[in-house]
Design a protein around this motif. Structure first.
Motif, PDB file in Angstrom:
ATOM      1  N   MET A  84      47.170 131.249  78.884  1.00  8.41           N
ATOM      2  CA  MET A  84      46.364 132.007  77.677  1.00  8.41           C
ATOM      3  C   MET A  84      45.838 133.326  78.510  1.00  8.41           C
ATOM      4  O   MET A  84      45.005 134.049  77.904  1.00  8.41           O
ATOM      5  CB  MET A  84      45.635 131.253  76.901  1.00  8.41           C
ATOM      6  N   GLY A  85      45.737 133.455  79.962  1.00 12.67           N
ATOM      7  CA  GLY A  85      45.257 134.713  80.388  1.00 12.67           C
ATOM      8  C   GLY A  85      43.836 134.344  80.903  1.00 12.67           C
ATOM      9  O   GLY A  85      42.964 135.260  81.105  1.00 12.67           O
ATOM     10  N   ILE A  86      43.486 133.041  80.981  1.00 11.99           N
ATOM     11  CA  ILE A  86      42.218 132.558  81.043  1.00 11.99           C
ATOM     12  C   ILE A  86      42.005 131.943  82.380  1.00 11.99           C
ATOM     13  O   ILE A  86      42.622 130.935  82.659  1.00 11.99           O
ATOM     14  CB  ILE A  86      41.380 131.935  80.044  1.00 11.99           C
ATOM     15  N   ASP A  87      40.949 132.441  83.268  1.00 15.70           N
ATOM     16  CA  ASP A  87      41.083 131.868  84.773  1.00 15.70           C
ATOM     17  C   ASP A  87      40.230 130.523  84.508  1.00 15.70           C
ATOM     18  O   ASP A  87      39.106 130.284  84.002  1.00 15.70           O
ATOM     19  CB  ASP A  87      40.112 132.755  85.499  1.00 15.70           C
ATOM     20  N   PRO A  88      41.053 129.364  84.918  1.00 16.77           N
ATOM     21  CA  PRO A  88      40.228 128.097  84.697  1.00 16.77           C
ATOM     22  C   PRO A  88      39.118 127.830  85.318  1.00 16.77           C
ATOM     23  O   PRO A  88      38.317 126.793  85.062  1.00 16.77           O
ATOM     24  CB  PRO A  88      41.581 126.964  84.962  1.00 16.77           C
ATOM     25  N   GLU A  89      38.789 128.610  86.323  1.00 13.63           N
ATOM     26  CA  GLU A  89      37.754 128.509  87.442  1.00 13.63           C
ATOM     27  C   GLU A  89      36.555 128.919  86.529  1.00 13.63           C
ATOM     28  O   GLU A  89      35.449 128.303  86.625  1.00 13.63           O
ATOM     29  CB  GLU A  89      37.937 128.880  88.588  1.00 13.63           C
ATOM     30  N   THR A  90      36.725 130.077  86.166  1.00 13.43           N
ATOM     31  CA  THR A  90      35.406 130.809  85.704  1.00 13.43           C
ATOM     32  C   THR A  90      35.499 130.769  83.997  1.00 13.43           C
ATOM     33  O   THR A  90      34.372 130.883  83.321  1.00 13.43           O
ATOM     34  CB  THR A  90      35.498 132.136  86.001  1.00 13.43           C
ATOM     35  N   HIS A  91      36.394 130.583  83.555  1.00 10.31           N
ATOM     36  CA  HIS A  91      36.548 130.306  82.083  1.00 10.31           C
ATOM     37  C   HIS A  91      36.619 131.903  81.529  1.00 10.31           C
ATOM     38  O   HIS A  91      36.176 131.932  80.574  1.00 10.31           O
ATOM     39  CB  HIS A  91      35.651 129.547  81.307  1.00 10.31           C
ATOM     40  N   GLU A  92      36.859 132.776  82.186  1.00 14.14           N
ATOM     41  CA  GLU A  92      36.913 134.143  81.858  1.00 14.14           C
ATOM     42  C   GLU A  92      38.473 134.645  81.893  1.00 14.14           C
ATOM     43  O   GLU A  92      38.995 134.245  82.806  1.00 14.14           O
ATOM     44  CB  GLU A  92      35.925 135.227  82.743  1.00 14.14           C
ATOM     45  N   PRO A  93      38.601 135.820  81.184  1.00  7.31           N
ATOM     46  CA  PRO A  93      39.988 136.224  80.999  1.00  7.31           C
ATOM     47  C   PRO A  93      40.215 136.886  82.448  1.00  7.31           C
ATOM     48  O   PRO A  93      39.451 137.373  83.298  1.00  7.31           O
ATOM     49  CB  PRO A  93      39.811 137.368  80.157  1.00  7.31           C
TER      50      PRO A  93
END
Length: 315
Positions: free
Chosen positions: A119-128
């Motif tokens: 979904m285009g979200i960084d799983p580490e930061t939870h930011e796009p």
DNA sequence: AATGCTCCCAACCGCTTCTAA
DNA sequence: CTTAGAAGCGGTTGGGAGCAT
């Protein structure tokens, strides 16, 4: 100090557990409790190390373990909690009754992480992900500024609630997870009274477990508002109005019905149209600096929260 | 049918944290 | 205060199942 050679002893069995071993372990613990894990195998007559027994019991044999696929609600909660707590699976699992840390860790590593990436979200930061790469972050995003607000509020809360904190049972092994503590604190009557106490202040300065997380490990971008919503949800069995809410969705292969795409699923074309921004809203709700919207949720009613969550995150 | 690949998950490893002496 | 023992935790791995070729 050094590591104790728990499983190094020769003659101890390793690998998958046989049904007979399970039975022995279950019967023993039912009868005597686990007591000292280290001495348990000897007393129970198992050729396993204590560690292995403990793991088998806590991850598989415990009677209160909820088997079966994760619900959509649980998945949402895992994502939310991960954005706050990071890879602290034990703390996350404490918010999901019947789920083990191992199970949640596996879910995250095999499915949720990939889904976020997809979904285009960084799983580490939870930011796009940005065009500059996944790790690029704005130096002082609104979320970061909120974190500072939360942190100061947390310190205030800590001081205020230090006495009440004794009400909570210490961790069985005394290894009280700080985040878990705050989550419980936040969910408790103490937290409730604290929120009331600060009712006149801007909602964004209320104490929240999110700030605790920011001070300990990582600084998730999830808002306290969404955290609040999710914690409320976690404390209730309220179902959201998701059309396919009953649909159990664990692996990507089983997620086609409700439009949840998996990493290897190419059949979720519906999601191509699904607004990624909606998901992002869930993860980073207070995009602007003003958190006064929280005031609209008097007492954070469950129904309202559920509806809101469903609205912003139609998973 | 055989082979290779991918995914999932139970279990292990080793580090950290806590407690008691 | 120090230290050893015990338990908890998170990262990693290996084997089996399922799917594709």
């Amino acid at each position: 100090m050094g590591r104790t050679p728990c499983c190094d002893k020769k003659g101890l069995k390793k690998g998958p557990w046989a049904p007979e071993e399970d039975e022995i372990l279950i019967n023993y613990i039912k009868k005597n409790g686990h007591g000292s894990w280290r001495s348990l195998p000897r007393l129970a007559g198992l050729l396993r190390c204590g560690k292995s027994c403990r793991l088998r019991w806590t991850n598989y044999l415990r009677p209160d373990i909820k088997r079966g696929p994760f619900t959509v609600e649980e998945e949402k909660l895992v994502i939310q909690l991960h954005s706050i707590l990071g890879n602290r699976w034990a703390a996350i699992s404490a918010q999901l009754p019947g789920r083990t840390d191992n199970e949640i860790k596996n879910l995250w590593n095999t499915y949720l992480k990939k889904r976020l990436v997809w979904m285009g979200i960084d799983p580490e930061t939870h930011e796009p992900f940005t065009s500059c790469g996944p790790t690029t972050k704005a130096p002082a995003s609104p979320a970061t500024r909120h974190m500072a607000q939360w942190e100061s509020a947390r310190l205030e809360a800590e001081a205020r609630l230090s006495r009440e904190s004794l009400l909570f049972n210490p961790h069985p092994h005394g290894k009280s997870s700080e985040s878990d503590y705050f989550l419980r604190l936040w969910n408790s009557e103490v937290g409730e009274s604290f929120r009331k106490l600060n009712g006149g202040q801007k909602a964004g300065s209320q104490g929240s477990p999110v700030s605790q997380a920011s001070s300990s490990t990582k600084c998730g971008s999830v808002s306290a508002a969404t955290m609040e919503v999710c914690l409320k949800l976690s404390g209730s069995s309220t179902q959201t109005s998701n059309q396919n809410n009953d649909t159990k969705c664990k692996t990507s292969k089983s997620c086609t019905e409700d439009g949840i795409a998996g990493s290897d699923s190419s059949s979720c074309s519906e999601l191509d149209d699904a607004p990624d921004t909606a998901f992002q809203l869930l993860l980073d709700f207070p995009i602007n600096d003003d958190m006064s919207f929280l005031e609209n949720f008097d007492n954070y009613g469950i129904a309202t929260s559920s509806a809101m969550l469903t609205e912003i995150c139609p998973l």
